[in-house]
Write an enzyme that holds these catalytic residues in place. Structure first.
Site, PDB file in Angstrom:
ATOM      1  N   GLY A 196       4.311   0.103   6.356  1.00  0.00           N
ATOM      2  CA  GLY A 196       2.946   0.385   6.811  1.00  0.00           C
ATOM      3  C   GLY A 196       1.942  -0.282   5.885  1.00  0.00           C
ATOM      4  N   LEU A 197       0.706  -0.208   6.281  1.00  0.00           N
ATOM      5  CA  LEU A 197      -0.385  -0.830   5.512  1.00  0.00           C
ATOM      6  C   LEU A 197      -0.516  -0.212   4.117  1.00  0.00           C
ATOM      7  CD1 LEU A 197      -3.186  -0.885   8.263  1.00  0.00           C
ATOM      8  CD2 LEU A 197      -1.860  -2.855   7.439  1.00  0.00           C
ATOM      9  N   SER A 198      -1.138  -0.952   3.232  1.00  0.00           N
ATOM     10  CA  SER A 198      -1.515  -0.404   1.940  1.00  0.00           C
ATOM     11  C   SER A 198      -2.454   0.777   2.182  1.00  0.00           C
ATOM     12  CB  SER A 198      -2.225  -1.486   1.120  1.00  0.00           C
ATOM     13  OG  SER A 198      -2.675  -0.965  -0.105  1.00  0.00           O
ATOM     14  N   GLY A 199      -2.196   1.914   1.572  1.00  0.00           N
ATOM     15  CA  GLY A 199      -3.031   3.089   1.774  1.00  0.00           C
ATOM     16  C   GLY A 199      -2.592   3.970   2.938  1.00  0.00           C
ATOM     17  N   GLY A 202       0.073   5.651   3.059  1.00  0.00           N
ATOM     18  CA  GLY A 202       0.737   6.843   2.534  1.00  0.00           C
ATOM     19  C   GLY A 202       2.242   6.689   2.380  1.00  0.00           C
ATOM     20  N   SER A 222       4.212   5.414  -0.031  1.00  0.00           N
ATOM     21  CA  SER A 222       4.759   5.855  -1.322  1.00  0.00           C
ATOM     22  C   SER A 222       4.672   7.361  -1.473  1.00  0.00           C
ATOM     23  CB  SER A 222       4.002   5.212  -2.485  1.00  0.00           C
ATOM     24  OG  SER A 222       4.476   3.922  -2.728  1.00  0.00           O
ATOM     25  N   SER A 249       6.093  -4.400   3.573  1.00  0.00           N
ATOM     26  CA  SER A 249       7.058  -5.158   4.390  1.00  0.00           C
ATOM     27  C   SER A 249       6.461  -5.512   5.751  1.00  0.00           C
ATOM     28  CB  SER A 249       8.378  -4.390   4.529  1.00  0.00           C
ATOM     29  OG  SER A 249       8.202  -3.036   4.911  1.00  0.00           O
TER      30      SER A 249
END
Lengths: 203, 203
Positions: A36-39, A41, A43, A110
């Site tokens: 998914g996109l950065s931010g 969630g 991680s 990814s």
């Protein structure tokens, strides 16, 4: 070891299979591939899942930017080729962990579908669980925990996924998590439910 | 996930430490780094050790040519630079396995002292156990299980360790195994004894 042929036979007799390793751990090995996109969630949810797995006595591990970009992949940048090699190496490591019987979560943007599909291909059937952490660009940019979107908008970071580099959404993800409207604990519970109901918690 | 700061705190609270993972497994994570000439018996002994560990309920794994050269490192050859990168990547993967609490054996010639020392450096104190599988070139060449020495002598393989490429013996190995005169089971028992007497089997 005077008879090398005999020793070779010994080698095969002694090798521990992946099934043996799963039996010892009491569950299957699997790769929970968060994308998914950065931010979005990724991680956060991946780490909550890892924590829940650990609390439940499952043998888990997390591969994320913290332990990969500073180590194994520190000689890679962010060009399309390097991103592909980054994901390839992570996939190979995840495969090793899965064959050790570990439930491994990976948390990387990814962005390329082909790269993720290649990881799926090298794993055994059912071992690759693609989890799309779905959040709108608006949501991610509003969160912007590391201030990266701000820098990307200012042109200080080039090739930033969602801004001036593409994110290719999964077409056949095993799980889609709605990160726009649900919190990390709720989403992590959905992942645990998926693992439970699909038999991953028995060896 | 409306409050990203709160979520970040959650992230840290949820992260599972390496000590936590070792507690679950009931023993320390470690890397048993076997090094020695081709034919010295590295893989054989490493696999016997892995088997003994598994039988004893320890969580172990083997990194060797079979699962590394065909996977993670399939884009590397045998030039000095590629050999160094080969060992660097294996070291980084072994580090990940060790931090997951796994007792990992690696079985690679790893001919350069500097490359092995770099792996030692990235691991925590006591996690890197260098095991020199010592056999004379004569012994190894007499065994020649894959016919590689014959090919190297015939000039069909270039840069073969011990023939036309150097092997740098360890100077501070934790263990030296005498593979000229002892069989794999005896040597594996010496490794198990080392682990037992040095506290690796308690978390």
């Amino acid at each position: 070891m005077t008879e090398q042929k005999a020793t070779n036979v010994t080698w095969h007799e002694h090798s521990v299979s992946s099934d043996d390793r799963c039996q010892l751990k009491g569950h299957k090995g699997a790769v929970l591939w968060f994308t998914g996109l950065s931010g979005s969630g990724k991680s956060t949810v991946a780490n909550v899942v890892d924590h829940l797995l650990h609390q439940a006595g499952k043998h888990s591990f997390v591969l994320d930017g913290d332990n990969i970009r500073m180590g194994l992949n520190k000689n890679l940048g962010f060009s399309p080729e390097d991103r592909t090699e980054n994901i390839r190496r992570i996939g190979e490591v995840a495969k090793l962990f899965a064959s050790a019987g570990t439930i491994t979560t990976t948390a990387f943007i990814s962005p390329y579908r082909e790269d993720r599909d290649k990881v799926r291909e090298i794993l055994d059937d059912g071992q690759f669980i693609e989890i799309f952490v779905k959040a709108s660009l608006e949501t991610c940019e509003a969160r912007d925990p590391k201030g990266l979107y701000k820098k990307a908008r200012a042109g200080e970071i080039k090739g930033f996924t969602g801004i001036d580099a593409p994110y290719e959404e999964p077409e056949n993800a095993e799980l889609i998590l709605d990160s726009d409207s649900k919190d990390a604990e709720t989403l992590a519970a959905e992942v645990m439910e998926f693992l439970e109901s699909n038999g991953y918690f028995s060896a």
